[in-house]
Design an enzyme around this catalytic site. Structure first.
Site, PDB file in Angstrom:
ATOM      1  N   THR A 172       0.882  -1.326   0.036  1.00  0.00           N
ATOM      2  CA  THR A 172       0.023  -0.098  -0.156  1.00  0.00           C
ATOM      3  C   THR A 172       0.790   1.084  -0.036  1.00  0.00           C
ATOM      4  OG1 THR A 172      -1.759  -1.202   1.272  1.00  0.00           O
ATOM      5  CG2 THR A 172      -1.594   1.111   1.437  1.00  0.00           C
ATOM      6  N   VAL A 201     -12.821  -4.986   0.956  1.00  0.00           N
ATOM      7  CA  VAL A 201     -12.387  -3.498   1.137  1.00  0.00           C
ATOM      8  C   VAL A 201     -11.702  -3.432   2.438  1.00  0.00           C
ATOM      9  CG1 VAL A 201     -12.883  -1.265   1.462  1.00  0.00           C
ATOM     10  CG2 VAL A 201     -14.138  -2.772  -0.498  1.00  0.00           C
ATOM     11  N   ASP A 203      -8.842  -1.002   4.915  1.00  0.00           N
ATOM     12  CA  ASP A 203      -9.051   0.537   5.591  1.00  0.00           C
ATOM     13  C   ASP A 203      -8.551   1.556   4.696  1.00  0.00           C
ATOM     14  OD1 ASP A 203      -6.100  -0.401   5.596  1.00  0.00           O
ATOM     15  OD2 ASP A 203      -5.567   1.136   7.002  1.00  0.00           O
ATOM     16  N   THR A 223      -0.791   1.845   6.642  1.00  0.00           N
ATOM     17  CA  THR A 223      -0.712   0.496   5.587  1.00  0.00           C
ATOM     18  C   THR A 223      -0.474  -0.534   6.638  1.00  0.00           C
ATOM     19  OG1 THR A 223       1.088  -0.610   4.310  1.00  0.00           O
ATOM     20  CG2 THR A 223       1.839   1.438   5.828  1.00  0.00           C
ATOM     21  N   GLY A 224      -1.128  -1.825   6.269  1.00  0.00           N
ATOM     22  CA  GLY A 224      -1.021  -2.866   6.830  1.00  0.00           C
ATOM     23  C   GLY A 224      -2.244  -3.615   7.032  1.00  0.00           C
TER      24      GLY A 224
END
Lengths: 302, 302
Positions: A172, A201, A203, A223-224
């Site tokens: 991301t 979907v 975050d 991100t993650g």
């Protein structure tokens, strides 16, 4: 007059032994992209450009870079397709836009900005988002063109039953910025998780989870493991910590500690506050990032 | 042992002069539904049932009631279709699930719960959400069956160029509850805005915006101009105010004042805290709701 600030990430995750960045060169492919994105966005800010334009530019550069899991180079879904999510937000008026499960645009972050500026809405998903793109004159890009040979090979290997070559690498991308006028903005873009269920979907397009910006608080991009970030409204939580007086780096670290203490999860985030240098934190082995120092230089790190 | 508490809303908005509820009878259709939903959910809680089950039950009852804009009776999109969003969250482990732009299930809130319990994900949109429903044995319901004659007539009138008969009536439904064990939960479901652009997603399925629950803070469900609620991460913001020591009613009112002061917007929200009676606030002329008093009776209000 504020000092312009930009921080960019190219995803938090793990490095496989075969990863070019493992060689540690400062400009290994994954660092070259974030460095360039941050440098171009900083130049825009130094010319007096808006934070909103800076984060869009930085994210577009990373979407177009096949090294990252966003735009061109996105991971493929279980159906072997590219399905992208993105969001963008500005901190003066709290205007924002987002798209999810979009398959046919070159730059999802710019489509998110069109949602913000050309509609009364915040989030458009699936064919409805594509319809806005076409109405706004954004050309359709074939799904095949967004899927790189490397991602296609990875998908085929998984389908053939090959064991995963390496732990999941989140790729991301995101950016957070402050401009000379003191306004903040943040943006995030992703292809989502490898072999994800179509329609999943995370975050990234969720305002308050993957992205948040408020001039009175901070600008944040995450991100993650997206589902964990959603449960904690992570971007908003980190912004609130800056609002409560923490420096960006400390706010990022504390938000991440709170998340892991409550729901677990791997990842990282970048934070720009109303003053001072950008901050970041991650609990994964690596998170590629680049950011501006007060003296106008760009730092990179993994 | 906590005192069970439930509050249910049937949407914040305006009353047209032709609205049956305008006659003011306490059990006008729009109040009868929320009263029944709250009473059945309270009975479940008094039998020792979980807050998560109570909010799902209350929202299912309102989804099945054609009076409300959720499930059966949803507003139609610009394409003349039903497109539904829902979310659910429990406050002990912060587990949650949500669906958006779903066209073919009877009870979107229960599909949101399936996302929470049968997948690693939080949010599934469009055909991907329907695919999960089918895999879990949830029968497909035709879009035509979800569109009531009244909503179809309203759509045809608008398409024929008739002026809007009345201001927008939001009929989103939601519930927030506390069970005997002290756990909190919240859920929200909607058909979205009348004549919405296909693919438009409001705050209802966004964790932190339309719905939030955290045993350490509060359980919240929102209704109104969803885009404004997203920009303020409204449900999380109201929950944080309870966490900071405000009673649920005061937290709801203060969150709403902060929203209108910053980005404007009409709507309302319901809040259940770790102790005490439920609270609510709205800045629209009406918000149908029903809630439990400490003595086990149900109140209704418009």
């Amino acid at each position: 007059m504020s000092i312009p600030a930009i921080i960019v990430h190219g995803g938090a995750g793990h490095l496989g032994p075969d990863d070019p960045a493992s060689s540690g060169g400062p400009d290994a492919p994954r660092l070259a992209g974030v460095r360039r994105a941050a440098a171009e966005a900083l130049a825009l800010l130094q010319r007096g450009g808006a934070a909103l334009d800076a984060v869009e530019l930085a994210v577009r550069i990373l979407e177009d870079d096949p090294t990252y899991n966003a735009g061109t180079g996105s991971c493929l879904t279980a159906d072997g397709e590219v399905e992208m999510d993105a969001s963008i937000m500005e901190g003066e008026g709290l205007r924002c836009g987002a798209v999810a499960a979009v398959k046919d645009v070159q730059n999802p972050v710019s489509l998110a900005r069109l949602v913000m500026e050309r509609t009364e809405h915040v989030l458009l998903v699936g064919p409805g988002a594509s319809a806005l793109a076409r109405a706004a004159g954004v050309p359709a890009v074939s799904n095949e063109r967004l899927a790189t040979a490397a991602q296609r090979a990875r998908f085929e290997a998984a389908r053939a039953g090959a064991p995963a070559a390496a732990p999941a690498k989140h790729g991301t991308v995101g950016a957070a910025a402050r401009d000379r006028a003191g306004h903040l903005a943040a943006a995030t873009s992703t292809g989502g998780t490898f072999l994800k269920r179509p329609g999943r979907v995370g975050d990234t397009p969720i305002i308050g989870a993957g992205t948040y910006a408020d001039d009175m608080l901070a600008a944040v991009s995450c991100t993650g493991q997206g589902e964990r970030f959603i449960r904690m409204t992570m971007a908003r939580a980190a912004a609130d910590l800056v609002g409560a007086g923490h420096a960006p780096a400390e706010a990022a670290a504390q938000a991440l500690r709170r998340m892991t203490g409550r729901v677990g999860g791997d990842g990282g985030l970048i934070v720009v506050g109303p003053v001072g240098e950008p901050g970041f934190a991650h609990n994964t082995p690596v998170m590629s990032r680049a950011w501006s120092r007060a003296d106008g230089t760009i730092e990179v790190g993994l």
